[in-house]
Design a protein around this motif. Structure first.
Motif, mmCIF file in Angstrom:
data_model
loop_
_atom_site.group_PDB
_atom_site.id
_atom_site.type_symbol
_atom_site.label_atom_id
_atom_site.label_comp_id
_atom_site.label_asym_id
_atom_site.label_seq_id
_atom_site.Cartn_x
_atom_site.Cartn_y
_atom_site.Cartn_z
ATOM 1 N N ILE A 188 0.860 -1.198 0.000
ATOM 2 C CA ILE A 188 0.000 0.000 0.000
ATOM 3 C C ILE A 188 0.890 1.240 0.000
ATOM 4 C CG2 ILE A 188 -1.789 1.289 1.277
ATOM 5 C CD1 ILE A 188 -3.016 -1.340 0.930
ATOM 6 N N GLN A 189 0.558 2.218 -0.830
ATOM 7 C CA GLN A 189 1.214 3.539 -0.785
ATOM 8 C C GLN A 189 0.145 4.577 -0.481
ATOM 9 O OE1 GLN A 189 4.626 4.912 -1.487
ATOM 10 N NE2 GLN A 189 3.476 6.544 -0.459
ATOM 11 N N HIS B 288 10.095 7.456 -8.376
ATOM 12 C CA HIS B 288 9.543 6.357 -7.582
ATOM 13 C C HIS B 288 9.931 4.997 -8.144
ATOM 14 C CE1 HIS B 288 6.958 8.888 -5.139
ATOM 15 N NE2 HIS B 288 6.845 9.637 -6.212
ATOM 16 N N VAL B 289 10.084 4.050 -7.244
ATOM 17 C CA VAL B 289 10.227 2.660 -7.648
ATOM 18 C C VAL B 289 8.909 1.982 -7.265
ATOM 19 C CG1 VAL B 289 11.525 0.529 -7.312
ATOM 20 C CG2 VAL B 289 12.700 2.742 -7.179
ATOM 21 N N GLY C 239 1.603 -4.857 -7.759
ATOM 22 C CA GLY C 239 0.548 -5.113 -6.777
ATOM 23 C C GLY C 239 0.426 -4.041 -5.709
ATOM 24 N N THR C 240 0.873 -2.808 -6.016
ATOM 25 C CA THR C 240 0.770 -1.741 -5.013
ATOM 26 C C THR C 240 -0.496 -0.912 -5.235
ATOM 27 O OG1 THR C 240 3.176 -1.614 -4.848
ATOM 28 C CG2 THR C 240 1.930 0.239 -3.955
ATOM 29 N N LEU C 241 -1.297 -0.791 -4.186
ATOM 30 C CA LEU C 241 -2.500 0.039 -4.214
ATOM 31 C C LEU C 241 -2.127 1.453 -3.795
ATOM 32 C CD1 LEU C 241 -5.664 0.289 -4.403
ATOM 33 C CD2 LEU C 241 -5.701 -0.292 -1.957
ATOM 34 N N LEU D 155 2.588 6.197 -13.273
ATOM 35 C CA LEU D 155 3.685 5.405 -12.721
ATOM 36 C C LEU D 155 3.381 3.911 -12.710
ATOM 37 C CD1 LEU D 155 4.670 7.708 -9.725
ATOM 38 C CD2 LEU D 155 6.129 7.139 -11.674
ATOM 39 N N GLY D 156 2.147 3.537 -12.986
ATOM 40 C CA GLY D 156 1.819 2.119 -13.072
ATOM 41 C C GLY D 156 1.462 1.439 -11.755
ATOM 42 N N TYR D 157 0.819 2.138 -10.864
ATOM 43 C CA TYR D 157 0.289 1.483 -9.664
ATOM 44 C C TYR D 157 -0.832 0.525 -10.066
ATOM 45 C CZ TYR D 157 3.030 4.252 -6.461
ATOM 46 O OH TYR D 157 4.080 4.785 -5.780
ATOM 47 N N ALA D 158 -1.039 -0.511 -9.287
ATOM 48 C CA ALA D 158 -2.024 -1.539 -9.630
ATOM 49 C C ALA D 158 -3.433 -0.956 -9.684
ATOM 50 C CB ALA D 158 -1.958 -2.677 -8.605
ATOM 51 N N ALA D 159 -3.745 -0.064 -8.732
ATOM 52 C CA ALA D 159 -5.074 0.556 -8.697
ATOM 53 C C ALA D 159 -5.011 1.752 -7.762
ATOM 54 C CB ALA D 159 -6.111 -0.453 -8.196
ATOM 55 N N THR D 160 -6.055 2.593 -7.829
ATOM 56 C CA THR D 160 -6.104 3.774 -6.956
ATOM 57 C C THR D 160 -7.381 3.733 -6.125
ATOM 58 O OG1 THR D 160 -7.189 5.072 -8.691
ATOM 59 C CG2 THR D 160 -4.767 5.184 -8.580
#
Ligand code: F6R
Length: 365
Positions: A52-53, A92-93, A97-99, A122-127
């Motif tokens: 999670i971010q 960012h790295v 699978g990061t929400l 940036l290609g996060y899995a979902a927001t």
């Protein structure tokens, strides 16, 4: 309409039990958190998560800081938290699978919105947005949403938005944590604590007369220190932010263990020190930090439950907060600190609902 209250802020502080009841409405079934409360895509997204971010500003950022503790202790999900104005302007790295979670009362905070837009590139899995304004840009632009139902918040200093954000984040911890470390008994315990929370907050609000008296000790001070450890450190930060923004008294929060690495040099009889100290695994450590303050002449105001062996007298004033389940303690201990800043500001005669230099919704950078 302020009704019988002198300020919107006081009305909104007292509305918190109801705001939390509303935020829980329809999101629990018996001892279970309903995943569908986050939207139709929630199941597919939550069952695939690895991380999670969280990104937010101000008070909403403090809610995120508490959530990091819940995510990593209860859910077993790695969780990072950052202020939006920093997040949006660095590299960012992103791991698979990061929400990406935003938290905002208004849903229009420029930096938070810009961070969300950046996250999509940036290609996060979902927001996911946790927000109090259903028609806001943040809600429109996120894959999943969970509305806090605090109702309109008029006072510039955020109160009921913060505690309902914490409730929403605890629901998120459960809904994601069941695919990781949180078992059925753990979920039941959290849900029971959430159901009791409105009554626990009523009990915390009942401390108001004592806190009003306490406020007199702060009016003529120029500097204050707020201490907490673990999930109570962000609560201390939120207490310090509230005091500085409405009473204009300089307030700083420190994780109590950091005291001897610098701030202890500031402590004297003119700098009141506020500590949030529920009985938990860290309270004995916190107590020895308080003794360090006392040894330098610092006067201590400690919010603690009956399980904590501390007495008023000799530079200590102990206010008893109701004993509650550890998981919801950050929400309950927020309330006396809100009341403290409110009553200090009233004694100082500041414009409580409209503090100087501040706007309710920060739509420009
Ligand atoms: C403090 C306060 C601000 C807001 C911040 C974010 O009392 O109200 O720190 O929390 O400006 O606002 P939202 O939550 O609308 O994104």
């Amino acid at each position: 309409d302020r009704g019988r209250y002198r300020h919107y802020m006081l009305k909104e502080i007292h509305e918190q039990p109801r705001a939390i009841t509303d935020t829980l409405e329809g999101r629990l079934l018996d001892d279970h958190v309903l995943e569908a409360a986050f939207g139709p895509k929630a199941h597919d997204i939550f069952s695939q998560l690895a991380r999670i971010q969280i990104v937010a500003c101000g008070t909403s950022y403090h809610a995120g800081m508490v959530a990091k503790h819940w995510m990593e202790t209860l859910a077993g999900l790695p969780c990072d938290v950052e202020v939006a104005s920093e997040f949006r302007y660095r590299s960012h790295v992103v791991t698979p699978g990061t929400l990406f979670v935003t938290i905002s009362q208004s849903g229009e905070t420029a930096d938070t919105l810009a961070a969300l837009r950046e996250a999509k590139n940036l290609g996060y899995a979902a927001t996911l947005a946790i927000c109090n304004a259903p028609e806001s840009s943040l809600v429109r632009e996120s894959d999943l949403t969970l509305m806090t139902r605090a109702g309109p918040e008029i006072g510039v200093a955020s109160t009921k938005a913060f505690t309902t954000q914490l409730v929403a984040l605890l629901l998120l911890t459960v809904a994601t944590g069941r695919y990781h470390r949180l078992d059925k008994a753990g979920e039941t315990a959290v849900v029971e604590a959430l159901r009791r929370l409105p009554r626990s907050l009523e009990a915390a609000l009942a401390l108001e007369a004592d806190i009003e008296r306490l406020a007199e000790q702060f009016v003529d001070k120029n500097h204050t220190l707020f201490l907490g450890r673990g999930p109570q450190y962000p609560v201390a930060k939120e207490g310090a932010l509230k005091l500085k923004e409405i009473s204009y008294i300089h307030a700083e929060a420190y994780p109590a263990g950091e005291l001897k690495h610098g701030p202890l040099a500031l402590v004297d009889t003119e700098m009141p020190v506020v500590a949030v100290a529920p009985k938990d695994d860290l309270v004995e450590k916190l107590k020895s930090n308080l003794q360090e303050v006392r040894a330098r002449g610092g006067v201590l105001y400690v919010f603690a439950d009956a399980g904590v062996n501390l007495k008023s007298g000799d530079g200590y004033e102990v206010l008893r907060v109701p004993e509650v389940a550890e998981v919801i303690a950050p929400i309950v201990y927020t309330v006396p600190l809100q009341l403290l800043s409110y009553h200090v500001a009233v004694l100082k005669g500041t414009d409580v609902d409209q503090p100087r230099n501040l706007a309710k919704s920060v739509t420009v950078e």
